[in-house]
Design an enzyme around this catalytic site. Structure first.
Site, PDB file in Angstrom:
ATOM      1  N   GLU A   2       0.828  -1.202   0.000  1.00  0.00           N
ATOM      2  CA  GLU A   2       0.000   0.000   0.000  1.00  0.00           C
ATOM      3  C   GLU A   2       0.864   1.254   0.000  1.00  0.00           C
ATOM      4  O   GLU A   2       0.561   2.233  -0.694  1.00  0.00           O
ATOM      5  CB  GLU A   2      -0.910  -0.031   1.230  1.00  0.00           C
ATOM      6  N   GLU A  35       2.427   1.687  -3.447  1.00  0.00           N
ATOM      7  CA  GLU A  35       1.399   2.168  -4.372  1.00  0.00           C
ATOM      8  C   GLU A  35       1.148   3.662  -4.180  1.00  0.00           C
ATOM      9  O   GLU A  35       1.036   4.419  -5.153  1.00  0.00           O
ATOM     10  CB  GLU A  35       0.120   1.373  -4.135  1.00  0.00           C
ATOM     11  N   SER A  57      -6.963   1.398  -2.582  1.00  0.00           N
ATOM     12  CA  SER A  57      -5.692   0.717  -2.800  1.00  0.00           C
ATOM     13  C   SER A  57      -5.959  -0.640  -3.429  1.00  0.00           C
ATOM     14  O   SER A  57      -6.967  -1.301  -3.123  1.00  0.00           O
ATOM     15  CB  SER A  57      -4.963   0.531  -1.473  1.00  0.00           C
ATOM     16  N   LYS A 100     -15.180 -10.262   8.128  1.00  0.00           N
ATOM     17  CA  LYS A 100     -14.123 -11.103   7.561  1.00  0.00           C
ATOM     18  C   LYS A 100     -14.686 -12.429   7.053  1.00  0.00           C
ATOM     19  O   LYS A 100     -14.109 -13.052   6.152  1.00  0.00           O
ATOM     20  CB  LYS A 100     -13.031 -11.346   8.608  1.00  0.00           C
ATOM     21  N   GLU A 160     -15.701 -11.576   3.634  1.00  0.00           N
ATOM     22  CA  GLU A 160     -14.522 -11.380   2.784  1.00  0.00           C
ATOM     23  C   GLU A 160     -13.929 -12.711   2.349  1.00  0.00           C
ATOM     24  O   GLU A 160     -13.577 -12.899   1.177  1.00  0.00           O
ATOM     25  CB  GLU A 160     -13.473 -10.558   3.526  1.00  0.00           C
ATOM     26  N   GLU A 166     -13.368 -13.990  -5.745  1.00  0.00           N
ATOM     27  CA  GLU A 166     -12.114 -13.547  -6.369  1.00  0.00           C
ATOM     28  C   GLU A 166     -10.881 -13.954  -5.579  1.00  0.00           C
ATOM     29  O   GLU A 166      -9.759 -13.870  -6.094  1.00  0.00           O
ATOM     30  CB  GLU A 166     -12.119 -12.025  -6.578  1.00  0.00           C
ATOM     31  N   CYS A 226     -10.491  -1.988  14.533  1.00  0.00           N
ATOM     32  CA  CYS A 226     -10.729  -3.432  14.698  1.00  0.00           C
ATOM     33  C   CYS A 226     -10.877  -3.846  16.159  1.00  0.00           C
ATOM     34  O   CYS A 226     -11.488  -4.882  16.456  1.00  0.00           O
ATOM     35  CB  CYS A 226      -9.587  -4.222  14.079  1.00  0.00           C
TER      36      CYS A 226
END
Length: 419
Positions: free
Chosen positions: A139, A142, A189, A229, A232, A237, A393
């Site tokens: 990150e 990037e 990101s 999560k 996720e 993908e 979190c």
């Protein structure tokens, strides 16, 4: 905008109508108005709007919202299977919150004891802090590429998304922007979350070099403070490791993360296995390279932690020097929106630039004004960290549920690094 998965596939949280009193407390915490029902009547959750953050679950005074995905019994069977290598990847916030389930003082850091309990249960360890460090490298790099292109005029070596760059660690935030602001997806990101990086790493390098086993026999368990999560991990993908091995001739397909335990789930698992957490011997796993990490990964669980770690990396990559003061006070604290600026001199060109950043937590109250600025092209920021849950979190929907009448600030204040 409809989500890509059906309602049945995404029903991670549901309301028990026998427990629901229709008091509307859950609606006060839902960031997407996903809870339907009149005052005084049993409510329901619209899964097409829900981002699975679990804030309704941890804040309901009657315990009506329920986590419907319980992996504990099936995971115990995996742990008994000698042909399966079961790997736990543990988020930063869990190693603190797990102690509350077993009578430790809130804020107790129990990393080695948690390692010991997981080892006793039969897990191998890949610490999510390790891949949080990887996330920072990805990150941060990037962000630096975008800064060099947009602010310093360097040609882009490949396609770059626009500034401001949003963080991409929080799955509830990702679903929020997918459902409500899809035009801003290019600002995210491209880095995966630390948990998803851990899954891919476990079934490639980990399988081949660390555990010396077939990738398809590795079963990766995310141990997370977060109900989102679970969503996720189910996203189609994220089969990166299988795709990698198919290029090497394999025909197998499997997800990078096989299942997710919340902190509450982990406590139930240990109890079912008759593991006395309080009496478990500490274990450092010092010889395991996948259990090593820096302080940057450790602070991910607090609001501002991702931003602070990314800024340290960006500063170094642009200036060639370490940041003199690694503690970036302006991005710490519990304000819903925090911002800061840092002046950087580019080592290549000598140009000086001021990088402006923002940190947002608690989507319900705080995110829309910032998104409106980005959509209007008036945002003053270059980098924005977003976490759905208040405090980050540490206050996730999978954390221990505290007695009614005690605020999450009282509960988690001892864990915060600035205390």
């Amino acid at each position: 905008m409809k989500s890509f998965q059906s309602q049945e596939q995404t029903r991670i949280i549901a309301i028990d109508k026998q427990k629901c009193k229709g008091c509307d407390s859950c609606k006060q915490f839902c960031p997407t108005q996903a809870i339907d029902g009149k005052y005084g009547s049993a409510h329901r959750i619209d899964s097409e709007k829900c981002i699975f953050c679990g804030q309704c679950l941890v804040n309901c005074p009657f315990g009506a919202p329920q986590d419907t995905m319980d992996p504990v019994d099936s995971l115990i069977e995996k742990l008994k299977d000698s042909r399966t290598t079961v790997v736990a990847t543990i988020a930063p916030a869990v190693r603190v919150a797990i102690g509350e389930e077993f009578g430790f003082e809130p804020g107790s850091l129990l990393t080695e004891k948690l390692y010991g309990a997981l080892k006793k249960a039969g897990f191998k360890i890949l610490d999510t802090n390790f891949t949080a460090d990887q996330t920072i490298l990805e990150e941060g790099s990037e962000l630096v590429a975008k800064i060099r292109h947009s602010l310093l005029g360097e040609p882009a070596a490949h396609h770059l998304g626009p500034l401001p760059q949003f963080t991409s660690c929080c799955p509830a935030w990702i679903r929020y922007i997918e459902l409500n602001h899809p035009k801003l997806l290019p600002n995210l990101s491209s880095a995966k979350s630390p948990m998803m990086m851990a899954g891919a790493l476990a079934k490639t390098y980990g399988a081949k070099e660390i555990w010396k086993t077939a990738p398809e026999s590795v079963y990766v368990v995310g141990v997370m403070p977060c109900t989102a999560k679970k969503f996720e991990a189910s996203r189609p993908e994220f089969h990166s490791a299988a795709a990698y091995w198919r290029k090497q001739g394999s025909s197998a397909d499997y997800p990078d993360i096989d299942t997710v335990l919340t902190t509450r789930d982990l406590a139930r698992l240990l109890r079912k296995l008759n593991i006395d957490f309080r009496q478990t011997a500490d274990f450092t796993d010092a010889d395991n390279p996948l259990a090593q990490y820096s302080g940057a990964g450790t602070i991910f669980g607090n609001t501002g932690g991702v931003m602070e770690a990314a800024l340290r990396s960006a500063y170094y990559l642009i200036t060639g020097k370490e940041l003199a003061n690694l503690t970036l006070t302006p991005v710490r604290g519990l304000n819903g929106v925090k911002d800061a600026s840092i002046t950087i001199t580019d080592a290549k060109t000598g140009k000086e630039l001021t990088l402006r950043v923002a940190v947002v937590h608690g989507l319900k109250e705080n995110i829309e004004p910032l998104l409106a600025q980005v959509e209007a092209g008036t945002s003053p920021y270059h980098f924005i960290e977003v976490m759905n849950c208040p405090g980050g979190c540490i206050n996730g929907g999978g954390q221990p549920i505290y007695p009614m009448g005690t605020s999450w600030i009282d509960k988690y204040k001892p864990m915060l690094p600035w205390n």
